[in-house]
Design a protein around this motif. Structure first.
Motif, PDB file in Angstrom:
ATOM      1  N   HIS A 119       0.853  -1.200   0.000  1.00 43.14           N
ATOM      2  CA  HIS A 119       0.000   0.000   0.000  1.00 43.14           C
ATOM      3  C   HIS A 119       0.879   1.235   0.000  1.00 43.14           C
ATOM      4  O   HIS A 119       1.935   1.250   0.620  1.00 43.14           O
ATOM      5  CB  HIS A 119      -0.877   0.071   1.266  1.00 43.14           C
ATOM      6  CG  HIS A 119      -1.742  -1.109   1.482  1.00 43.14           C
ATOM      7  ND1 HIS A 119      -2.865  -1.354   0.747  1.00 43.14           N
ATOM      8  CD2 HIS A 119      -1.649  -2.126   2.376  1.00 43.14           C
ATOM      9  CE1 HIS A 119      -3.427  -2.471   1.169  1.00 43.14           C
ATOM     10  NE2 HIS A 119      -2.700  -2.954   2.151  1.00 43.14           N
ATOM     11  N   ASP A 120       0.407   2.277  -0.650  1.00 42.37           N
ATOM     12  CA  ASP A 120       1.019   3.594  -0.571  1.00 42.37           C
ATOM     13  C   ASP A 120      -0.118   4.603  -0.718  1.00 42.37           C
ATOM     14  O   ASP A 120      -0.565   4.889  -1.829  1.00 42.37           O
ATOM     15  CB  ASP A 120       2.079   3.784  -1.663  1.00 42.37           C
ATOM     16  CG  ASP A 120       2.829   5.102  -1.534  1.00 42.37           C
ATOM     17  OD1 ASP A 120       2.375   6.002  -0.786  1.00 42.37           O
ATOM     18  OD2 ASP A 120       3.871   5.244  -2.197  1.00 42.37           O
ATOM     19  N   HIS A 121      -0.615   5.050   0.415  1.00 41.68           N
ATOM     20  CA  HIS A 121      -1.783   5.931   0.410  1.00 41.68           C
ATOM     21  C   HIS A 121      -1.528   7.174   1.245  1.00 41.68           C
ATOM     22  O   HIS A 121      -1.005   7.085   2.351  1.00 41.68           O
ATOM     23  CB  HIS A 121      -3.013   5.222   0.993  1.00 41.68           C
ATOM     24  CG  HIS A 121      -3.413   4.006   0.238  1.00 41.68           C
ATOM     25  ND1 HIS A 121      -3.990   4.045  -1.009  1.00 41.68           N
ATOM     26  CD2 HIS A 121      -3.295   2.702   0.535  1.00 41.68           C
ATOM     27  CE1 HIS A 121      -4.215   2.819  -1.423  1.00 41.68           C
ATOM     28  NE2 HIS A 121      -3.797   1.982  -0.508  1.00 41.68           N
ATOM     29  N   ARG A 122      -1.904   8.321   0.688  1.00 42.56           N
ATOM     30  CA  ARG A 122      -1.948   9.541   1.487  1.00 42.56           C
ATOM     31  C   ARG A 122      -3.350   9.568   2.064  1.00 42.56           C
ATOM     32  O   ARG A 122      -4.322   9.790   1.361  1.00 42.56           O
ATOM     33  CB  ARG A 122      -1.679  10.772   0.638  1.00 42.56           C
ATOM     34  CG  ARG A 122      -1.822  12.016   1.481  1.00 42.56           C
ATOM     35  CD  ARG A 122      -0.952  13.183   1.132  1.00 42.56           C
ATOM     36  NE  ARG A 122       0.451  12.967   0.924  1.00 42.56           N
ATOM     37  CZ  ARG A 122       1.386  12.962   1.889  1.00 42.56           C
ATOM     38  NH1 ARG A 122       1.032  13.092   3.143  1.00 42.56           N
ATOM     39  NH2 ARG A 122       2.645  12.814   1.593  1.00 42.56           N
ATOM     40  N   VAL A 123      -3.438   9.258   3.343  1.00 44.73           N
ATOM     41  CA  VAL A 123      -4.733   9.174   4.023  1.00 44.73           C
ATOM     42  C   VAL A 123      -5.331  10.569   4.161  1.00 44.73           C
ATOM     43  O   VAL A 123      -6.520  10.768   3.925  1.00 44.73           O
ATOM     44  CB  VAL A 123      -4.564   8.496   5.404  1.00 44.73           C
ATOM     45  CG1 VAL A 123      -5.890   8.418   6.141  1.00 44.73           C
ATOM     46  CG2 VAL A 123      -3.958   7.096   5.232  1.00 44.73           C
ATOM     47  N   HIS A 124      -4.506  11.511   4.570  1.00 41.96           N
ATOM     48  CA  HIS A 124      -4.875  12.917   4.638  1.00 41.96           C
ATOM     49  C   HIS A 124      -3.583  13.712   4.770  1.00 41.96           C
ATOM     50  O   HIS A 124      -2.501  13.141   4.900  1.00 41.96           O
ATOM     51  CB  HIS A 124      -5.841  13.229   5.800  1.00 41.96           C
ATOM     52  CG  HIS A 124      -5.355  12.794   7.143  1.00 41.96           C
ATOM     53  ND1 HIS A 124      -4.340  13.428   7.831  1.00 41.96           N
ATOM     54  CD2 HIS A 124      -5.752  11.772   7.940  1.00 41.96           C
ATOM     55  CE1 HIS A 124      -4.137  12.822   8.986  1.00 41.96           C
ATOM     56  NE2 HIS A 124      -4.967  11.805   9.078  1.00 41.96           N
ATOM     57  N   ARG A 136       0.846   9.768   5.411  1.00 45.57           N
ATOM     58  CA  ARG A 136       1.074   8.895   4.255  1.00 45.57           C
ATOM     59  C   ARG A 136       1.433   7.530   4.810  1.00 45.57           C
ATOM     60  O   ARG A 136       2.352   7.393   5.617  1.00 45.57           O
ATOM     61  CB  ARG A 136       2.203   9.412   3.379  1.00 45.57           C
ATOM     62  CG  ARG A 136       2.503   8.513   2.185  1.00 45.57           C
ATOM     63  CD  ARG A 136       3.586   9.101   1.316  1.00 45.57           C
ATOM     64  NE  ARG A 136       3.982   8.183   0.261  1.00 45.57           N
ATOM     65  CZ  ARG A 136       5.077   8.342  -0.469  1.00 45.57           C
ATOM     66  NH1 ARG A 136       5.867   9.391  -0.270  1.00 45.57           N
ATOM     67  NH2 ARG A 136       5.388   7.463  -1.404  1.00 45.57           N
ATOM     68  N   VAL A 146       2.687   3.784   3.957  1.00 43.13           N
ATOM     69  CA  VAL A 146       3.331   2.900   2.982  1.00 43.13           C
ATOM     70  C   VAL A 146       3.648   1.588   3.683  1.00 43.13           C
ATOM     71  O   VAL A 146       4.460   1.542   4.603  1.00 43.13           O
ATOM     72  CB  VAL A 146       4.631   3.529   2.417  1.00 43.13           C
ATOM     73  CG1 VAL A 146       5.259   2.602   1.384  1.00 43.13           C
ATOM     74  CG2 VAL A 146       4.345   4.901   1.811  1.00 43.13           C
TER      75      VAL A 146
END
Length: 123
Positions: free
Chosen positions: A31-36, A40, A42
């Motif tokens: 996973h590599d997500h900018r949640v807010h 981030r 990863v």
């Protein structure tokens, strides 16, 4: 009831550099997500592992370079060759009565120990 370690935070200064390093070593980028803004997430998993690491922005207050993690590998020499082939500075194999060890660090100085043992008492 089983208790299984799922995720270990690894503090880093540069998320993209660390992600590239761990992928070069052979970790899968799950996973590599900018949640807010400010978070981030990863998640990277070593080959064959049920436990992952997480790096990113806003993940941990630990100082980069302070995490130490030990994992088990089938063959210390083969693991060392894999690291060297990936351009990672790895120690010579250190032989101890309880296993053979190889050590390396990530770009921030977080330390890894790879231990090859003949058998594990709990599987």
């Amino acid at each position: 009831m089983d208790w299984k370690i799922e995720l270990i935070p690894v503090p880093v200064t540069d998320v993209d550099r660390a992600k590239a390093f761990y992928q070069k070593v052979g970790f899968n980028a799950d996973h590599d997500h900018r949640v807010h803004e400010g978070l981030r997430f990863v998640q990277l998993t070593p080959p064959g592992s049920a436990c992952s690491i997480v790096i990113g922005d806003g993940i941990t207050d630990k100082t980069p370079g302070t995490q130490e993690i030990q994992v088990v590998v089938a063959d210390a020499e083969a693991a060392r060759r894999q690291l060297l082939d990936a351009g990672v500075d790895a120690s010579e194999v250190e032989v101890q009565p309880w296993g053979n060890f190889v050590y390396f660090g990530d770009p921030d100085g977080n330390r890894w120990s790879l231990q090859a043992i003949a058998s594990r008492p709990n599987g």
